[in-house]
Design a protein around this motif. Sequence first.
Motif, PDB file in Angstrom:
ATOM      1  N   VAL A   1       0.854  -1.187   0.000  1.00 53.73           N
ATOM      2  CA  VAL A   1       0.000   0.000   0.000  1.00 53.73           C
ATOM      3  C   VAL A   1       0.891   1.240   0.000  1.00 53.73           C
ATOM      4  O   VAL A   1       1.641   1.464   0.956  1.00 53.73           O
TER       5      VAL A   1
ATOM      6  N   TRP B   1       0.528  -7.026  -5.465  1.00 52.73           N
ATOM      7  CA  TRP B   1      -0.387  -5.936  -5.789  1.00 52.73           C
ATOM      8  C   TRP B   1       0.106  -4.645  -5.157  1.00 52.73           C
ATOM      9  O   TRP B   1       0.651  -4.660  -4.057  1.00 52.73           O
TER      10      TRP B   1
ATOM     11  N   PHE C   1      -1.130  -0.603  -4.328  1.00 50.86           N
ATOM     12  CA  PHE C   1      -2.267   0.311  -4.254  1.00 50.86           C
ATOM     13  C   PHE C   1      -1.818   1.713  -3.898  1.00 50.86           C
ATOM     14  O   PHE C   1      -0.825   1.910  -3.198  1.00 50.86           O
TER      15      PHE C   1
ATOM     16  N   ILE D   1      -2.216   5.887 -10.073  1.00 49.02           N
ATOM     17  CA  ILE D   1      -3.051   4.745 -10.427  1.00 49.02           C
ATOM     18  C   ILE D   1      -2.943   4.476 -11.926  1.00 49.02           C
ATOM     19  O   ILE D   1      -3.001   5.397 -12.734  1.00 49.02           O
TER      20      ILE D   1
ATOM     21  N   GLN E   1      -3.086   0.116  -8.375  1.00 51.29           N
ATOM     22  CA  GLN E   1      -4.539   0.093  -8.361  1.00 51.29           C
ATOM     23  C   GLN E   1      -5.116   1.077  -7.348  1.00 51.29           C
ATOM     24  O   GLN E   1      -4.452   1.476  -6.393  1.00 51.29           O
ATOM     25  N   ASP E   2      -6.378   1.392  -7.579  1.00 57.99           N
ATOM     26  CA  ASP E   2      -7.064   2.350  -6.706  1.00 57.99           C
ATOM     27  C   ASP E   2      -7.391   1.710  -5.348  1.00 57.99           C
ATOM     28  O   ASP E   2      -7.850   0.578  -5.279  1.00 57.99           O
ATOM     29  N   MET E   3      -7.165   2.474  -4.301  1.00 59.25           N
ATOM     30  CA  MET E   3      -7.427   2.004  -2.940  1.00 59.25           C
ATOM     31  C   MET E   3      -8.861   1.511  -2.750  1.00 59.25           C
ATOM     32  O   MET E   3      -9.116   0.697  -1.850  1.00 59.25           O
TER      33      MET E   3
ATOM     34  N   LEU F   1      -9.155  -2.166  -2.607  1.00 59.42           N
ATOM     35  CA  LEU F   1      -8.169  -2.876  -1.772  1.00 59.42           C
ATOM     36  C   LEU F   1      -8.810  -3.934  -0.876  1.00 59.42           C
ATOM     37  O   LEU F   1      -8.382  -5.093  -0.847  1.00 59.42           O
TER      38      LEU F   1
END
Lengths: 206, 206
Positions: B89, B113, B115, B122, B132-134, B137
């Motif tokens: 993250v 992954w 985030f 993104i 990727q977008d939170m 998640l």
Amino acid sequence: MAGDIPDIVIGRLPIYLRALTHMAAEGESLTTSSHDLGRRLGISSAQIRKDLSHFGEFGKQGTGYNINYLFEQLRQILHLDQEWPVVLVGAGSIGHALAYYQGFKHRGFEIRWIFDNDPSKIGQDMNGMIVQDMSILAELIVDEGVQVAILAVPAAAAQQNTDLLVKAGIRSILSYAPINLAVPPEVHVRYTDPVVQLQRMTYYLD
Amino acid sequence: MAGDIPDIVIGRLPIYLRALTHMAAEGESLTTSSHDLGRRLGISSAQIRKDLSHFGEFGKQGTGYNINYLFEQLRQILHLDQEWPVVLVGAGSIGHALAYYQGFKHRGFEIRWIFDNDPSKIGQDMNGMIVQDMSILAELIVDEGVQVAILAVPAAAAQQNTDLLVKAGIRSILSYAPINLAVPPEVHVRYTDPVVQLQRMTYYLD
DNA sequence: TAGATTGTTAATCGATTAACAATC
DNA sequence: TAGATTGTTAATCGATTAACAATC
């Protein structure tokens, strides 16, 4: 006097310092207590009082500790009332992240020089600093009296770079290389290996 | 049984594992001893034998420990005889360095992954992964059964992201945010803050 | 066999906690 | 004053080390 304070106590002072910074920033109160600090950090209030008592009396019965005062005292104890210039060895992806990390500012450190032995990296700009050739590393450390280094090179090169740093006069090394370094007793080394940290936690997973 | 082994002992096992890897790579000998291992790591031989004795009898009197055998045993004890998928993250400079770090390979982990909540990040590619977008998640963690997370976000966002991770089922967090996180007792957190490490050493400098 | 090294026990060492008089 | 909290002492708890019988 100073020599008989356990290193494990010293190790908690930066944590206290960090918490006090946050408290000061929140600005909810001018004071805190050992109980309050302990609750935030998951440490017993007795331990916090005991730790601090090694260095003096910083609190007041009934009211606790003045946040800014305790902060300043801890800063002095840890010799952070000055800015320590840091030499960074290794301009790979970890070195890059460190060179751009904003967190050193206002916490007592500044990375001032970056070194690498890779000709393709030498001469590159990293956050306003030019990556320099390892061949002039020792001279710079001596000339500038640098005492603190961050080592972000591959494991295979770590020990030989450490020997170079120590010989030039470096006394504190933060190493990102996943290997134990041999240094003389007057040199302090701390390690950062994310995999070791993760491996320590998987023991508790199914 | 497992529950009564001190966490400080668990904390040394990854260090032993790492040293055994190097010994195996050097290939100088098929065996080692508690004395040999201790000398390399700056740990007493008695402590190494005591630590290992919590888990079984892995050595032979007179000859010591078979390096590969002990390595495999420690891997199993630490649950590293499987690869743990990791969610990262934060796609800032620390996240970037972690995404490209080769050291996870073969040591039991793979970042799968990444985030971030910054629209400019993104969709970017990082070492073959798309940031990727939170907002998706939590769903991903649940769907994939991810248990391990690395948190590389600013301090201000760390607690709220932690709450999200914990709620989704994450059980181990390695945090790069310079702040103490509140988590329920069944969740393990380890911290990496280079400044704390440096501050701990300046105490010993003039 | 002789030498080396384990696994374990008991002793030592050190760190944490509980408790409380002092006092703000 | 009454309540709160410190700094410190003594007790407890836990971790490390020394020592050695067992044995490869």
